[in-house]
Design a protein around this motif. Structure first.
Motif, PDB file in Angstrom:
ATOM      1  N   THR A 243       2.478  -1.367   4.872  1.00 18.82           N
ATOM      2  CA  THR A 243       2.188   0.068   4.789  1.00 18.82           C
ATOM      3  C   THR A 243       3.332   0.892   5.373  1.00 18.82           C
ATOM      4  N   PRO A 244       3.649   2.015   4.718  1.00 15.62           N
ATOM      5  CA  PRO A 244       4.510   2.988   5.398  1.00 15.62           C
ATOM      6  C   PRO A 244       3.651   3.670   6.457  1.00 15.62           C
ATOM      7  N   ILE A 245       4.248   4.114   7.543  1.00 21.20           N
ATOM      8  CA  ILE A 245       3.496   4.864   8.547  1.00 21.20           C
ATOM      9  C   ILE A 245       3.444   6.322   8.102  1.00 21.20           C
ATOM     10  N   TYR A 246       2.238   6.835   7.954  1.00 19.21           N
ATOM     11  CA  TYR A 246       2.014   8.230   7.584  1.00 19.21           C
ATOM     12  C   TYR A 246       1.280   8.920   8.729  1.00 19.21           C
ATOM     13  N   PHE A 247       1.895   9.933   9.281  1.00 21.50           N
ATOM     14  CA  PHE A 247       1.298  10.674  10.393  1.00 21.50           C
ATOM     15  C   PHE A 247       0.781   9.734  11.472  1.00 21.50           C
ATOM     16  N   TRP A 248       1.682   8.856  11.879  1.00 18.51           N
ATOM     17  CA  TRP A 248       1.475   7.916  13.000  1.00 18.51           C
ATOM     18  C   TRP A 248       0.373   6.886  12.734  1.00 18.51           C
ATOM     19  N   ASP A 249       0.045   6.698  11.465  1.00 15.09           N
ATOM     20  CA  ASP A 249      -1.029   5.733  11.174  1.00 15.09           C
ATOM     21  C   ASP A 249      -0.707   5.015   9.864  1.00 15.09           C
TER      22      ASP A 249
ATOM     23  N   TYR B  68       4.811  -2.820   8.902  1.00 17.47           N
ATOM     24  CA  TYR B  68       4.834  -1.365   9.062  1.00 17.47           C
ATOM     25  C   TYR B  68       6.276  -0.888   8.910  1.00 17.47           C
ATOM     26  N   THR B  69       6.504   0.085   8.029  1.00 18.45           N
ATOM     27  CA  THR B  69       7.843   0.684   7.928  1.00 18.45           C
ATOM     28  C   THR B  69       7.728   2.173   8.228  1.00 18.45           C
ATOM     29  N   MET B  70       8.778   2.736   8.856  1.00 17.71           N
ATOM     30  CA  MET B  70       8.639   4.133   9.335  1.00 17.71           C
ATOM     31  C   MET B  70       9.992   4.767   9.637  1.00 17.71           C
ATOM     32  N   ASN B  71       9.967   6.087   9.749  1.00 24.42           N
ATOM     33  CA  ASN B  71      11.155   6.864  10.104  1.00 24.42           C
ATOM     34  C   ASN B  71      11.508   6.753  11.566  1.00 24.42           C
ATOM     35  N   THR B  72      10.495   6.611  12.392  1.00 23.61           N
ATOM     36  CA  THR B  72      10.704   6.731  13.829  1.00 23.61           C
ATOM     37  C   THR B  72      11.378   5.480  14.408  1.00 23.61           C
ATOM     38  N   SER B  73      11.728   5.585  15.679  1.00 20.02           N
ATOM     39  CA  SER B  73      12.386   4.496  16.407  1.00 20.02           C
ATOM     40  C   SER B  73      11.327   3.553  16.985  1.00 20.02           C
TER      41      SER B  73
ATOM     42  N   THR C 218       0.824  -1.213   0.000  1.00 16.95           N
ATOM     43  CA  THR C 218       0.000   0.000   0.000  1.00 16.95           C
ATOM     44  C   THR C 218       0.858   1.264   0.000  1.00 16.95           C
ATOM     45  N   SER C 219       2.164   1.112  -0.270  1.00 18.43           N
ATOM     46  CA  SER C 219       3.018   2.283  -0.522  1.00 18.43           C
ATOM     47  C   SER C 219       3.024   2.530  -2.021  1.00 18.43           C
ATOM     48  N   ALA C 220       3.089   3.799  -2.410  1.00 17.92           N
ATOM     49  CA  ALA C 220       3.182   4.110  -3.843  1.00 17.92           C
ATOM     50  C   ALA C 220       4.548   3.708  -4.402  1.00 17.92           C
ATOM     51  N   ARG C 221       5.526   3.554  -3.514  1.00 14.38           N
ATOM     52  CA  ARG C 221       6.883   3.258  -3.984  1.00 14.38           C
ATOM     53  C   ARG C 221       7.045   1.741  -4.124  1.00 14.38           C
ATOM     54  N   LYS C 222       7.342   1.328  -5.376  1.00 11.75           N
ATOM     55  CA  LYS C 222       7.283  -0.101  -5.680  1.00 11.75           C
ATOM     56  C   LYS C 222       8.531  -0.879  -5.286  1.00 11.75           C
ATOM     57  N   ASN C 223       9.622  -0.169  -5.008  1.00 15.03           N
ATOM     58  CA  ASN C 223      10.855  -0.902  -4.703  1.00 15.03           C
ATOM     59  C   ASN C 223      11.536  -0.389  -3.442  1.00 15.03           C
ATOM     60  N   TRP C 224      10.778   0.327  -2.603  1.00 16.27           N
ATOM     61  CA  TRP C 224      11.414   0.878  -1.408  1.00 16.27           C
ATOM     62  C   TRP C 224      11.156   0.009  -0.196  1.00 16.27           C
ATOM     63  N   ASN C 225      11.169   0.637   0.980  1.00 17.97           N
ATOM     64  CA  ASN C 225      11.209  -0.137   2.227  1.00 17.97           C
ATOM     65  C   ASN C 225      10.069  -1.147   2.363  1.00 17.97           C
ATOM     66  N   THR C 226       8.833  -0.657   2.215  1.00 18.10           N
ATOM     67  CA  THR C 226       7.676  -1.533   2.418  1.00 18.10           C
ATOM     68  C   THR C 226       7.700  -2.668   1.394  1.00 18.10           C
ATOM     69  N   ALA C 227       7.978  -2.311   0.147  1.00 21.07           N
ATOM     70  CA  ALA C 227       8.024  -3.318  -0.924  1.00 21.07           C
ATOM     71  C   ALA C 227       9.129  -4.344  -0.662  1.00 21.07           C
TER      72      ALA C 227
ATOM     73  N   ARG D 256      13.355   3.493  11.530  1.00 22.08           N
ATOM     74  CA  ARG D 256      14.463   4.348  11.072  1.00 22.08           C
ATOM     75  C   ARG D 256      14.905   3.974   9.651  1.00 22.08           C
ATOM     76  N   THR D 257      13.908   3.886   8.777  1.00 24.37           N
ATOM     77  CA  THR D 257      14.181   3.447   7.402  1.00 24.37           C
ATOM     78  C   THR D 257      14.925   4.520   6.604  1.00 24.37           C
ATOM     79  N   LEU D 258      15.568   4.072   5.549  1.00 19.01           N
ATOM     80  CA  LEU D 258      16.219   4.993   4.604  1.00 19.01           C
ATOM     81  C   LEU D 258      15.112   5.558   3.722  1.00 19.01           C
TER      82      LEU D 258
HETATM   83  C1  LIG Z   1       3.222  11.611   3.903  1.00 21.16           C
HETATM   84  C2  LIG Z   1       4.267  10.970   4.801  1.00 21.16           C
HETATM   85  C3  LIG Z   1       4.041  10.930   6.158  1.00 21.16           C
HETATM   86  C4  LIG Z   1       4.946  10.271   6.993  1.00 21.16           C
HETATM   87  N1  LIG Z   1       4.677  10.220   8.330  1.00 21.16           N
HETATM   88  C5  LIG Z   1       5.499   9.525   9.147  1.00 21.16           C
HETATM   89  C6  LIG Z   1       5.210   9.420  10.544  1.00 21.16           C
HETATM   90  O1  LIG Z   1       4.215   9.941  11.045  1.00 21.16           O
HETATM   91  N2  LIG Z   1       6.067   8.704  11.302  1.00 21.16           N
HETATM   92  C7  LIG Z   1       7.164   8.078  10.785  1.00 21.16           C
HETATM   93  O2  LIG Z   1       7.895   7.426  11.539  1.00 21.16           O
HETATM   94  N3  LIG Z   1       7.467   8.151   9.468  1.00 21.16           N
HETATM   95  C8  LIG Z   1       6.661   8.862   8.644  1.00 21.16           C
HETATM   96  N4  LIG Z   1       6.931   8.929   7.288  1.00 21.16           N
HETATM   97  C9  LIG Z   1       8.090   8.180   6.749  1.00 21.16           C
HETATM   98  C10 LIG Z   1       7.709   6.819   6.132  1.00 21.16           C
HETATM   99  O3  LIG Z   1       6.835   6.104   6.975  1.00 21.16           O
HETATM  100  C11 LIG Z   1       8.959   5.945   5.936  1.00 21.16           C
HETATM  101  O4  LIG Z   1       9.918   6.615   5.183  1.00 21.16           O
HETATM  102  C12 LIG Z   1       8.573   4.619   5.266  1.00 21.16           C
HETATM  103  O5  LIG Z   1       9.548   3.633   5.502  1.00 21.16           O
HETATM  104  C13 LIG Z   1       8.378   4.805   3.765  1.00 21.16           C
HETATM  105  O6  LIG Z   1       8.024   3.578   3.177  1.00 21.16           O
HETATM  106  P1  LIG Z   1       8.334   3.305   1.613  1.00 21.16           P
HETATM  107  O7  LIG Z   1       9.816   3.444   1.456  1.00 21.16           O
HETATM  108  O8  LIG Z   1       7.848   1.941   1.356  1.00 21.16           O
HETATM  109  O9  LIG Z   1       7.562   4.324   0.834  1.00 21.16           O
HETATM  110  C14 LIG Z   1       6.105   9.645   6.446  1.00 21.16           C
HETATM  111  C15 LIG Z   1       6.332   9.717   5.067  1.00 21.16           C
HETATM  112  C16 LIG Z   1       5.434  10.389   4.255  1.00 21.16           C
HETATM  113  C17 LIG Z   1       5.695  10.469   2.755  1.00 21.16           C
END
Ligand SMILES: Cc1cc2nc3c(=O)[nH]c(=O)nc-3n(C[C@H](O)[C@H](O)[C@H](O)COP(=O)(O)O)c2cc1C
Length: 216
Positions: free
Chosen positions: A86-92, A128-133, A8-17, A167-169
């Motif tokens: 799913t990537p985490i977007y705004f904590w969801d 779930y993949t995300m920036n946070t710890s 459910t990420s738009a990015r086809k070859n990144w972290n979630t994929a 803490r994804t790239l």
């Molecule tokens: C619109 C948007 C909102 C995001 N919100 C959060 C967030 O609330 N917390 C977080 O840890 N990462 C957040 N991120 C970072 C992504 O969750 C993270 O880079 C993720 O691994 C991306 O997955 P992808 O590489 O498969 O697209 C956000 C990224 C975007 C584009």
């Protein structure tokens, strides 16, 4: 066993994929037939509340909205396992994940007061993949995804598991972007050292969820 894997990420070859591709291999190692779907390739939206799935004469556990998501919902409800990333977007979860969740769960929900329509079990694996710890996840994200995991357990009636990558790239070259709060070196090291272990966990989760009960 049939396992559907959905990005459910738009990015086809990144972290979630990448995590999902690991999960696909895990499901295949368990002997499951797999199908991998990038949700962003489909024409879809959230629930339109058309109520067609609640009509007395309607076949239950079907979404009747005429777009690409309805056949996918049909496939999921006839599969043994679905893995959704799913990537985490705004904590969801992402909006695309939410659209799928609304449509998938609403058409299995009975308003007759007798629970849910589905009379079989579909196991669910969530990635779930995300920036946070890990700490940020537990504080800010866990309460939201707990609700989702409970919904899947109730509606799809199978086992629900999840795994994470922290803490994804987020981009290939941080120097090109206004992203000064992130330490590129730390992210790159995480990609090389932590991320393969995250992918291995996704593999193991999918293998377990895609195994016949007697194999566990
Ligand atoms: C619109 C948007 C909102 C995001 N919100 C959060 C967030 O609330 N917390 C977080 O840890 N990462 C957040 N991120 C970072 C992504 O969750 C993270 O880079 C993720 O691994 C991306 O997955 P992808 O590489 O498969 O697209 C956000 C990224 C975007 C584009």
């Amino acid at each position: 066993m049939k396992t559907i894997i959905i990005n459910t990420s738009a990015r086809k070859n990144w972290n979630t994929a990448m995590m999902l591709k690991g999960a696909k291999k895990g499901a295949e190692a368990a002997g499951a037939e797999t199908e991998y779907i990038d949700l962003f390739d489909l024409d879809f939206s959230g629930c339109h509340s058309c109520m067609a799935c609640k009509l007395k004469e309607a076949e239950k556990n079907r979404c009747y909205w005429n777009d690409d998501l309805s056949p996918l919902i049909d496939k999921i409800l006839h599969a043994d396992c679905v893995i959704i990333g799913t990537p985490i977007y705004f904590w969801d979860v992402s909006a695309a994940f939410r659209a799928l969740l609304e449509r998938l769960c609403f058409c299995t929900l009975s308003y007759d007061g007798n629970g849910h329509f589905l009379d079989r079990q579909v196991n669910v694996g969530l990635i779930y993949t995300m920036n946070t710890s890990e700490e940020g996840f537990e504080t800010n994200v866990r309460p939201n995804v707990n609700n989702i995991e409970e919904m899947f357990a109730k509606f799809l009636k199978g086992k629900v598991m999840s795994c994470t990558a922290f803490r994804t790239l987020q981009v290939n070259d941080y120097s090109k972007y206004c992203m000064a709060k992130f330490n590129e070196e730390e992210r790159r090291e995480g990609r090389e050292k932590r991320f393969p272990e995250d992918i291995r966990k996704a593999y193991e989760m999918a293998r377990e969820l895609s195994s016949k009960p007697s194999d566990n």
